[in-house]
Scaffold this motif. Structure first.
Motif, short mmCIF file in Angstrom:
data_model
loop_
_atom_site.label_atom_id
_atom_site.label_comp_id
_atom_site.label_asym_id
_atom_site.label_seq_id
_atom_site.Cartn_x
_atom_site.Cartn_y
_atom_site.Cartn_z
N PRO A 249 5.44 33.47 -15.98
CA PRO A 249 5.57 32.04 -15.70
C PRO A 249 6.84 31.66 -14.92
CG PRO A 249 6.41 32.50 -17.88
CD PRO A 249 6.03 33.84 -17.29
N LEU A 250 7.49 32.61 -14.29
CA LEU A 250 8.75 32.35 -13.58
C LEU A 250 8.57 32.39 -12.07
CD1 LEU A 250 11.23 34.45 -15.77
CD2 LEU A 250 10.77 32.01 -15.89
N GLN A 251 7.41 31.94 -11.59
CA GLN A 251 7.09 32.08 -10.18
C GLN A 251 7.38 30.82 -9.36
OE1 GLN A 251 4.99 31.28 -12.46
NE2 GLN A 251 3.76 29.63 -11.62
N SER A 252 7.80 29.75 -9.99
CA SER A 252 7.86 28.46 -9.29
C SER A 252 8.91 28.41 -8.19
CB SER A 252 8.13 27.33 -10.31
OG SER A 252 9.38 27.52 -10.94
N TRP A 253 9.87 29.33 -8.20
CA TRP A 253 10.96 29.26 -7.23
C TRP A 253 10.58 29.80 -5.86
CZ3 TRP A 253 12.70 33.78 -4.93
CH2 TRP A 253 12.33 34.97 -5.54
N LEU A 254 9.53 30.63 -5.77
CA LEU A 254 9.28 31.37 -4.54
C LEU A 254 8.92 30.46 -3.37
CD1 LEU A 254 9.21 34.15 -3.27
CD2 LEU A 254 6.82 34.36 -3.94
N GLY A 255 8.06 29.47 -3.59
CA GLY A 255 7.69 28.58 -2.50
C GLY A 255 8.88 27.82 -1.94
N ALA B 182 2.87 32.10 -1.24
CA ALA B 182 1.83 32.16 -2.28
C ALA B 182 1.08 33.48 -2.20
CB ALA B 182 0.87 30.98 -2.12
N SER B 183 0.85 33.94 -0.98
CA SER B 183 0.19 35.23 -0.80
C SER B 183 1.03 36.36 -1.37
CB SER B 183 -0.06 35.47 0.69
OG SER B 183 -0.49 36.79 0.93
N GLN C 40 -0.09 39.03 -4.16
CA GLN C 40 -0.14 40.48 -3.90
C GLN C 40 0.74 41.26 -4.87
OE1 GLN C 40 -2.36 41.93 -1.62
NE2 GLN C 40 -3.05 39.80 -1.75
N ILE C 41 1.88 40.68 -5.24
CA ILE C 41 2.73 41.35 -6.23
C ILE C 41 2.04 41.32 -7.59
CG2 ILE C 41 4.97 41.32 -7.38
CD1 ILE C 41 6.14 40.25 -4.79
N LEU D 58 -1.95 36.98 -9.77
CA LEU D 58 -2.70 37.23 -8.53
C LEU D 58 -3.70 36.11 -8.27
CD1 LEU D 58 -5.89 38.51 -8.56
CD2 LEU D 58 -4.70 40.30 -9.84
N LEU D 59 -4.30 35.55 -9.32
CA LEU D 59 -5.21 34.42 -9.15
C LEU D 59 -4.45 33.12 -8.91
CD1 LEU D 59 -7.86 35.26 -11.91
CD2 LEU D 59 -8.12 35.48 -9.42
N PHE D 60 -3.35 32.95 -9.61
CA PHE D 60 -2.52 31.75 -9.47
C PHE D 60 -2.04 31.62 -8.02
CE2 PHE D 60 0.21 28.68 -11.81
CZ PHE D 60 1.05 28.29 -10.77
N GLY D 61 -1.46 32.69 -7.49
CA GLY D 61 -0.96 32.64 -6.12
C GLY D 61 -2.07 32.44 -5.10
N ALA D 62 -3.23 33.06 -5.34
CA ALA D 62 -4.34 32.93 -4.41
C ALA D 62 -4.85 31.49 -4.36
CB ALA D 62 -5.46 33.88 -4.81
#
Length: 661
Positions: free
Chosen positions: A268-274, A344-345, A349-350, A325-329
């Motif tokens: 759940p720590l993906q929000s920073w990437l965008g 997001a891609s 992929q990661i 992988l589904l969240f980012g897609a």
């Protein structure tokens, strides 16, 4: 059931071999000799570049970018020489340890600063130095007119040095130094244009999110020290493979995963990437495609014996990968910003790599293989996006692109190769890596292969849709340009790195995949694929299903974003589209579950501290001070007052004596 027993027995054998191999890697029998003894230059050269450019200041403006690029290529040359030396040794003798100096000595606890040069770390060394050096070259053209480009190249060198330290460290503690180093460098690079408040905020967001993950890694290291009395790979991973306490292994595994989620932008720590796309585009290509965001995958694969000894933690790794992988897609389907769509891609992929890493020996090699392929095709597409921005006055809205294939032929061609690679179209690189992960996800018994396999399969179809959407909106269809843009091809300093990466995206997978060269190279570290492990769906059927989904996703994107007109203003869209545009409300969730409760907790603690702790101390001081000030009024300097006081004292004493008698 027999297949399951075979798989478990093979996994146990692999785990023992892995742990024993690590123990040997650190011993004197495999001390570095020849050119390998100079592997420390891999870290030293880019670190020297960063030091010269930062300490030299404006005096290095003229030659700084070229010096930084040359030192990065120098690190690649050293890495290539070490790689060739490794090829000259037998598979079991290729991993060597290099002790640099005694770092920490506290009683019986000793940690030496050293490097572990083995097959796994060498894959990362070659990827980081080669792709990183190409991005340095690209940056010379991209940042040509930036007045602070010398500082930018210093940060690039600092990042490369920290990333190399991370993957070469022989202990978790030294890995943590590199881990923090890449976090610092990424903060500096994301916020490079910090005069823009939004960019500075994005850098802060990335830094804070990563600090949450870093806390997990630091706790894992503490638990290692408590349980094993050591933090070096040889001791920890060797002990993890020999009946270690499963509770401790689970705790360590989950904390390592938390660290990996922060650095690799996983749920759940993906929000920073965008938001991190605020940095210059070469930063996105280097950090958010080929290097830093893959550090979490490296950590999980390097720590394989720990996760093998903790099935619960290993299962959580797979779950996190499948969700991400589904969240980012899904998020990638709704983004109109070309860099945020690629971000997001990357997240998705990661997620594939993390899923594979959690599958155990059946997936380790394929996780790293996809990581390597992704480093080429995603870095190439990020550089392609930078080239598009360069020719479109730094615009990023794909709804204002279209028809750029004619004006930017080289950019279109190199981007097309990356697009075909990430879709998994044979014979491009993604076909040989991502499809293997899908096959591995379908291996097992019970519900797991169906749930995780279907997640990976569905993700492939969605990936084909959103990446085709990005490609068609940018390069095909009608022109939707604003009046002030005049698209043009980028210069050679920018296009040559894109061409090289496109060549790698086209042919590297074909060279390393079907030949088995890559899996056999990693086998001494990751172990062999368990015998008798077959997908629950026959491989030819699975391959056909994947290609059908990919074709369907690309066809749907062609209908909507090439054949049909693309509106300049984004339509309202469905509820899912609206949610995806807002990253599935991850920021709102974080705010509700973490930020606001954290603020209230902090305010409560501050109130308790100020009114309770400080209040008690301050109240006692006020009582003493008030009492003394009142007593001080009795000292007025008049003799009659003192005489009266003495008389009152005598009367009081006499009265007391009378009462007592």
């Amino acid at each position: 059931m027999g297949t399951l027993v075979q798989t478990l027995a093979s996994s146990s054998s692999t785990l023992s071999t892995y742990a024993a191999g690590l123990a040997t890697h650190e011993g004197e029998a495999h001390a570095a000799t020849g050119v390998t003894a100079y592997a420390w230059l891999l870290v030293a050269l880019p670190l020297l570049g960063a030091a010269v450019l930062l300490l030299g200041g404006r005096r290095t403006d003229r030659f700084g970018p070229v010096l930084a690029t040359a030192l990065s290529w120098g690190a690649f040359v050293v890495g290539a020489l070490v790689f060739l030396a490794m090829l000259g040794r037998g598979a079991e003798d290729r991993a060597v340890g290099i002790d640099l100096f005694d770092w920490i000595a506290a009683g019986s606890f000793k940690v030496s600063a050293g490097l572990l040069v083995d097959q796994l770390s060498m894959v990362f060394v070659l990827l980081i130095t080669f792709v990183g050096s190409l991005i340095h070259v690209y940056s010379i053209g991209y940042m040509e007119h930036d007045v602070d480009k010398r500082r930018f190249f210093a940060y690039l060198n600092l990042f490369v040095a920290a990333m190399l330290l991370l993957v070469l460290a022989n202990s978790y503690l030294l890995l943590y130094v590199g881990w923090e180093g890449v976090g610092l460098a990424s903060y500096l690079l994301i916020g490079f244009w910090n005069y823009n408040p939004a960019y500075a905020t994005a850098a802060n967001k990335a830094f804070v999110a990563n600090r949450v993950g870093d806390l997990g890694l630091s706790i894992a290291i503490m638990v290692m020290f408590f349980h094993f009395g050591a933090v070096d790979f040889a001791t920890v991973l060797g002990a993890a493979g020999s009946n270690a306490n499963q509770g401790f292994m689970t705790a360590i595994g989950l904390m390592l995963l938390l660290g990996a989620c922060g650095k690799s932008a996983q749920f759940p720590l993906q929000s920073w990437l965008g938001d991190a796309m605020a940095g210059p585009t070469p930063v996105s290509a280097l950090i958010h495609a080929a290097t830093m965001v893959t550090a979490g995958v490296y950590l999980v694969v390097r720590s394989a014996p720990i996760f093998e000894a903790a099935p619960t933690a290993q299962l959580v790794v797979v779950i996190v990968g499948a969700i991400t992988l589904l969240f980012g897609a899904i998020v990638g389907c709704a983004k109109d910003d070309i860099k945020k769509a690629l971000a997001a891609s990357t997240m998705s992929q990661i997620g594939y790599m993390m899923l594979a890493a959690g599958l155990g020996p059946v997936g380790y090699a394929f996780a790293i293989f996809h990581l390597l392929m992704h480093g080429f095709f995603k870095a190439g597409m990020f550089l392609g996006a930078g080239s598009v921005m360069h020719g479109m006055n730094d615009q990023v809205d794909m709804r204002r692109f279209g028809g750029l294939s004619g004006a930017m032929k080289l950019t279109w061609a190199t981007f097309a190769v990356g697009w075909l690679a990430i879709l998994g179209v044979p014979p491009f690189s993604g076909f040989w890596s991502k499809d293997k992960i899908i096959e591995a996800a379908f291996i097992g018994e019970g519900w797991r292969p169906w749930v995780f396999g279907m997640a990976a399969l569905i993700g492939a179809g969605i990936t084909a849709f959103y990446m085709s959407r990005l490609f068609f909106m940018t390069f095909h269809g009608k022109k939707r340009w604003t009046d002030d843009v005049h698209p043009h091809e980028s210069g050679k300093l920018m296009t040559i790195p894109m061409i090289v990466l496109a060549v790698g995206s086209a042919f590297l997978g074909l060279i390393l995949g079907p030949t088995g060269l890559f899996t056999s190279w990693l086998e001494p570290v990751t172990g062999a694929e368990p015998e008798g492990a077959h997908p629950v769906i026959p491989v030819p059927v699975l391959m056909a299903l994947t290609l059908v989904l990919v074709a369907a996703g690309a066809a749907l994107a062609w209908l909507r974003y090439w054949r049909d007109d693309v509106p300049v203003t984004a339509p309202a869209g469905s509820l899912l589209t609206q949610a995806a545009r807002k990253d599935l409300y991850q920021d709102q969730v974080n705010e509700a579950l973490l930020m606001r409760p954290g603020i209230h907790l902090t305010r409560s603690l501050v109130f308790a501290d100020s009114k309770g702790v400080d209040g008690a101390a301050g109240g006692l001081a006020a009582l003493v001070g008030g009492t003394s000030s009142r007593l001080r009024k009795l000292q007025n300097g008049f003799a009659r007052s003192y005489a009266l006081t003495m008389l009152a004292g005598v009367v009081a004493i006499l009265g007391a004596l009378w009462v007592m008698s």
